[in-house]
Design an enzyme around this catalytic site. Structure first.
Site, PDB file in Angstrom:
ATOM      1  N   GLY A 166       0.819  -1.205   0.000  1.00  0.00           N
ATOM      2  CA  GLY A 166       0.000   0.000   0.000  1.00  0.00           C
ATOM      3  C   GLY A 166       0.851   1.253   0.000  1.00  0.00           C
ATOM      4  N   LYS A 213      -1.574   9.288  -7.105  1.00  0.00           N
ATOM      5  CA  LYS A 213      -0.902  10.127  -8.101  1.00  0.00           C
ATOM      6  C   LYS A 213      -0.999   9.503  -9.496  1.00  0.00           C
ATOM      7  CE  LYS A 213       3.221  11.929  -9.958  1.00  0.00           C
ATOM      8  NZ  LYS A 213       4.493  12.589  -9.917  1.00  0.00           N
ATOM      9  N   GLY A 253      -5.995   5.806   1.809  1.00  0.00           N
ATOM     10  CA  GLY A 253      -5.734   7.240   1.740  1.00  0.00           C
ATOM     11  C   GLY A 253      -4.913   7.479   0.489  1.00  0.00           C
ATOM     12  N   HIS A 254      -5.535   8.046  -0.540  1.00  0.00           N
ATOM     13  CA  HIS A 254      -4.853   8.257  -1.820  1.00  0.00           C
ATOM     14  C   HIS A 254      -4.629   9.755  -2.015  1.00  0.00           C
ATOM     15  CE1 HIS A 254      -6.608   4.176  -3.346  1.00  0.00           C
ATOM     16  NE2 HIS A 254      -5.829   4.064  -2.301  1.00  0.00           N
ATOM     17  N   THR A 255      -3.371  10.128  -2.115  1.00  0.00           N
ATOM     18  CA  THR A 255      -3.031  11.549  -2.183  1.00  0.00           C
ATOM     19  C   THR A 255      -2.803  11.984  -3.627  1.00  0.00           C
ATOM     20  OG1 THR A 255      -1.823  11.120  -0.144  1.00  0.00           O
ATOM     21  CG2 THR A 255      -1.478  13.281  -1.170  1.00  0.00           C
ATOM     22  N   GLN A 307      -5.119  -0.275  -1.006  1.00  0.00           N
ATOM     23  CA  GLN A 307      -4.141  -1.113  -0.310  1.00  0.00           C
ATOM     24  C   GLN A 307      -3.102  -1.643  -1.309  1.00  0.00           C
ATOM     25  OE1 GLN A 307      -7.768  -1.868   0.745  1.00  0.00           O
ATOM     26  NE2 GLN A 307      -7.239  -0.051   1.889  1.00  0.00           N
TER      27      GLN A 307
HETATM   28  P1  GDP Z   1      -1.485   5.629  -2.249  1.00  0.00           P
HETATM   29  O1  GDP Z   1      -2.232   5.167  -1.026  1.00  0.00           O
HETATM   30  O2  GDP Z   1      -0.860   4.511  -2.981  1.00  0.00           O
HETATM   31  O3  GDP Z   1      -2.315   6.517  -3.133  1.00  0.00           O
HETATM   32  O4  GDP Z   1      -0.278   6.531  -1.700  1.00  0.00           O
HETATM   33  P2  GDP Z   1      -0.352   7.670  -0.558  1.00  0.00           P
HETATM   34  O5  GDP Z   1      -1.021   8.864  -1.102  1.00  0.00           O
HETATM   35  O6  GDP Z   1      -0.877   7.095   0.720  1.00  0.00           O
HETATM   36  O7  GDP Z   1       1.200   7.906  -0.293  1.00  0.00           O
HETATM   37  C1  GDP Z   1       2.057   8.306  -1.309  1.00  0.00           C
HETATM   38  C2  GDP Z   1       2.679   9.648  -0.899  1.00  0.00           C
HETATM   39  O8  GDP Z   1       3.809   9.905  -1.707  1.00  0.00           O
HETATM   40  C3  GDP Z   1       1.768  10.837  -1.107  1.00  0.00           C
HETATM   41  O9  GDP Z   1       2.028  11.792  -0.111  1.00  0.00           O
HETATM   42  C4  GDP Z   1       2.161  11.377  -2.488  1.00  0.00           C
HETATM   43  O10 GDP Z   1       1.910  12.764  -2.635  1.00  0.00           O
HETATM   44  C5  GDP Z   1       3.629  11.100  -2.471  1.00  0.00           C
HETATM   45  N1  GDP Z   1       4.252  10.833  -3.788  1.00  0.00           N
HETATM   46  C6  GDP Z   1       3.737  10.153  -4.856  1.00  0.00           C
HETATM   47  N2  GDP Z   1       4.656  10.037  -5.832  1.00  0.00           N
HETATM   48  C7  GDP Z   1       5.784  10.636  -5.363  1.00  0.00           C
HETATM   49  C8  GDP Z   1       7.105  10.810  -5.891  1.00  0.00           C
HETATM   50  O11 GDP Z   1       7.438  10.379  -6.994  1.00  0.00           O
HETATM   51  N3  GDP Z   1       8.003  11.464  -5.097  1.00  0.00           N
HETATM   52  C9  GDP Z   1       7.698  11.957  -3.875  1.00  0.00           C
HETATM   53  N4  GDP Z   1       8.636  12.571  -3.178  1.00  0.00           N
HETATM   54  N5  GDP Z   1       6.459  11.806  -3.351  1.00  0.00           N
HETATM   55  C10 GDP Z   1       5.524  11.156  -4.069  1.00  0.00           C
HETATM   56  P1  IMO Z   2      -3.882   2.651   0.595  1.00  0.00           P
HETATM   57  O1  IMO Z   2      -5.029   2.404  -0.339  1.00  0.00           O
HETATM   58  C1  IMO Z   2      -1.311   1.026   3.712  1.00  0.00           C
HETATM   59  C2  IMO Z   2      -3.143  -1.742   6.573  1.00  0.00           C
HETATM   60  C3  IMO Z   2      -3.290  -1.318   8.025  1.00  0.00           C
HETATM   61  C4  IMO Z   2      -3.127  -2.657   8.729  1.00  0.00           C
HETATM   62  C5  IMO Z   2      -3.841  -3.606   7.769  1.00  0.00           C
HETATM   63  C6  IMO Z   2      -5.271  -3.942   8.170  1.00  0.00           C
HETATM   64  O2  IMO Z   2      -3.767   4.072   1.046  1.00  0.00           O
HETATM   65  O3  IMO Z   2      -2.604   2.077   0.060  1.00  0.00           O
HETATM   66  P2  IMO Z   2      -7.550  -2.564   8.070  1.00  0.00           P
HETATM   67  O4  IMO Z   2      -7.947  -1.284   8.731  1.00  0.00           O
HETATM   68  O5  IMO Z   2      -7.638  -2.534   6.583  1.00  0.00           O
HETATM   69  O6  IMO Z   2      -8.241  -3.759   8.652  1.00  0.00           O
HETATM   70  O7  IMO Z   2      -5.982  -2.745   8.448  1.00  0.00           O
HETATM   71  O8  IMO Z   2      -3.830  -2.984   6.494  1.00  0.00           O
HETATM   72  N1  IMO Z   2      -3.757  -0.833   5.572  1.00  0.00           N
HETATM   73  C7  IMO Z   2      -3.054  -0.046   4.756  1.00  0.00           C
HETATM   74  N2  IMO Z   2      -1.717   0.185   4.683  1.00  0.00           N
HETATM   75  N3  IMO Z   2      -2.141   1.615   2.826  1.00  0.00           N
HETATM   76  C8  IMO Z   2      -3.479   1.396   2.877  1.00  0.00           C
HETATM   77  O9  IMO Z   2      -4.308   1.845   1.933  1.00  0.00           O
HETATM   78  C9  IMO Z   2      -3.988   0.553   3.892  1.00  0.00           C
HETATM   79  N4  IMO Z   2      -5.226   0.134   4.237  1.00  0.00           N
HETATM   80  C10 IMO Z   2      -5.064  -0.735   5.255  1.00  0.00           C
HETATM   81  O10 IMO Z   2      -2.280  -0.399   8.393  1.00  0.00           O
HETATM   82  O11 IMO Z   2      -1.778  -3.025   8.747  1.00  0.00           O
HETATM   83 MG    MG Z   3      -2.305   5.525   1.033  1.00  0.00          MG
END
Ligand code: GDP
Ligand code: IMO
Ligand code: MG
Length: 426
Positions: free
Chosen positions: A14, A20, A42-44, A225
């Site tokens: 995850g 992105k 949590g997708h940023t 995830q």
């Molecule tokens: P997701 O759950 O897979 O959508 O990822 P998250 O949003 O939880 O975490 C990825 C983080 O890395 C976010 O804060 C993005 O803004 C950041 N991010 C994505 N691509 C890059 C990159 O190429 N470089 C850096 N420095 N940050 C990035």
């Molecule tokens: P995105 O989509 C990273 C992890 C939790 C825990 C396990 C089980 O942003 O990549 P849950 O609440 O789903 O029963 O927790 O899964 N987990 C993630 N880790 N990114 C996520 O989502 C996650 N969603 C759940 O931290 O270890």
């Molecule tokens: Mg995330």
């Protein structure tokens, strides 16, 4: 894009940067669909000066005119969803007419969250470190056939009886665990209000998507995830409770397997994990702090510090196989910019033998020792690079080696949070 149906998945644990990459790929489709998970995700997405964090609503919502679907495989916390719709509205993003929610998506109730908490607090060993959003207990009710689905909120008699049955079942367990019991009447009233607010979005999303395909529209499935959090393929029991791998797009999204044209895997240039569970390539203290700081590795949902480690090519190669990944998007290269040397895990040593796969032994990943190869770092800022050719030679070599080890083509490289810090490979 030239392909009608794409499934995008996380290839590690995850937080690979799916949000992105979804944002980039959304340009070429009409529909973006979440098919599993819930607001544990949590997708940023960063657009200019603005940062958006999507939990339940597909990241495609940030592109005007795209239809965003919450499929039946998703578990929906209506309160969290209404809150997310409100936050988007405040940021100038409208959901009316563009957001569709499956009438068959299961609903998260307050007792699911409390049971999640109760289970975690009572575990003597092996806490999972869940997000405490009620995900596991809600999916548990779904497969136990006592869950309540979005469409059922609009049949008040059915809804009330089902809710009473559930609360009667759960209250004794909560009481015994020292937690407060729930009152069916007040939840009933609260959820009927949510039903009212969400009515305009509810529909048969399977029909909607299959009709879209008939018309020739394109769909992007947004996995949440990652592969090793998948309830079947992941590091069980340290997983989430849904199928986050590509197959989940069929069971939870509403299209058949023959419709899928391509699977894109999102891969971080190193590895992170939030919560408990095995992590063979996890850094020691020094590098942990350095990379966590530079990569901003704090959870987008819970704010917890993410555990960080070297790139594990064995895990990702297996992920390519499990998901049928055709192409990989690699993110966060820039986070490695300052390192003198960079390691890649190419196998594991366990009980005197070398493995380049993950055998079924449940203790394997906990106890194995990673085998590394070491590459010289590039010691240069990559965050302003705009093409593959511009990358320092050692960064190019690192990417080429990853490509070789995982046996898949890299399609996209990301060197920063913003849209413009992205380019295609070679
Ligand atoms: P997701 O759950 O897979 O959508 O990822 P998250 O949003 O939880 O975490 C990825 C983080 O890395 C976010 O804060 C993005 O803004 C950041 N991010 C994505 N691509 C890059 C990159 O190429 N470089 C850096 N420095 N940050 C990035
Ligand atoms: P995105 O989509 C990273 C992890 C939790 C825990 C396990 C089980 O942003 O990549 P849950 O609440 O789903 O029963 O927790 O899964 N987990 C993630 N880790 N990114 C996520 O989502 C996650 N969603 C759940 O931290 O270890
Ligand atoms: Mg995330």
């Amino acid at each position: 894009m030239g392909r009608q149906v794409t499934v995008l998945v996380g290839a590690q644990w995850g937080d690979e940067g799916k949000g992105k990459v979804i944002d980039i790929l959304t340009r070429d489709v009409q529909y973006v669909v979440r098919y599993q998970g819930g607001n544990n995700a949590g997708h940023t997405v960063v657009i200019g000066e603005n940062k958006y964090v999507l939990h339940l609503i597909p990241s495609g919502i940030l592109h005007e005119g795209k239809i965003c679907v919450i499929g039946h495989g998703v578990v929906v916390d209506p309160k969290a969803l209404i809150n997310e719709i409100e936050i988007l509205k405040q940021q100038g993003i409208q959901t009316a007419g563009r957001l569709k929610i499956s009438d068959k998506a299961h609903i998260i109730f307050p007792y699911h969250k409390r049971i999640d908490e109760l289970r975690e607090s009572k575990r003597k060993k092996g806490k999972i470190g869940t997000t405490k959003k009620g995900i596991g207990p809600c999916y548990g009710d779904k497969v136990s056939r006592i869950g309540i689905r979005m469409g059922e909120l609009y049949d008040p008699d059915f809804f009330r009886t089902r809710l009473e049955d559930n609360i009667e079942e759960k209250n004794p367990m909560l009481k015994e665990g020292g937690f407060e019991e729930f009152d069916a009447k007040s939840i009933y009233r609260e959820y009927l209000e949510y039903a009212d607010l969400l009515k305009e979005y509810i529909c048969d999303t399977t029909k909607l998507l299959n009709e879209a395909l008939e018309r020739g529209d394109s769909i992007l499935f947004e996995g949440a995830q990652g592969t090793y959090l998948d309830v079947d393929y992941g590091t069980y029991p340290y997983v989430t409770s849904s199928n986050s791998t590509a197959g989940g797009a069929c069971t939870g999204g509403g299209v058949g397997p023959s419709r899928i044209d391509r699977v894109v895997g999102v891969v971080k240039a190193y590895t992170t994990r939030v919560g408990e569970g095995p992590f063979p390539t996890e850094f020691g203290e020094d590098l942990m702090d350095r990379i966590r700081e530079k990569g901003g590795e704090f959870g987008a949902t819970t704010g917890r510090a993410r555990r960080c480690g070297w790139f594990d090519s064995v895990l990702v190669r297996q992920s390519v196989a499990i998901n049928g990944i055709d192409q990989v998007a690699i993110t966060k290269i820039d986070v490695l910019d300052e390192l003198e040397s960079i390691k890649i895990c190419t196998g594991y040593r366990y009980k005197g033998k070398i493995y380049n796969n993950i055998p079924g032994d449940p203790n394997f990943l906990e106890e194995c020792e990673p085998v590394y190869e070491e590459h010289p770092g590039w010691k240069e800022d990559t965050s302003e690079k705009t093409s593959y050719a511009d990358l320092p030679e050692n960064a190019r070599k690192y990417l080429a080696r990853i490509e070789e080890l995982i046996g898949t083509d890299i399609m996209l490289v990301s060197v920063g949070k913003s849209r413009k810090q992205t380019f295609s490979y070679k």
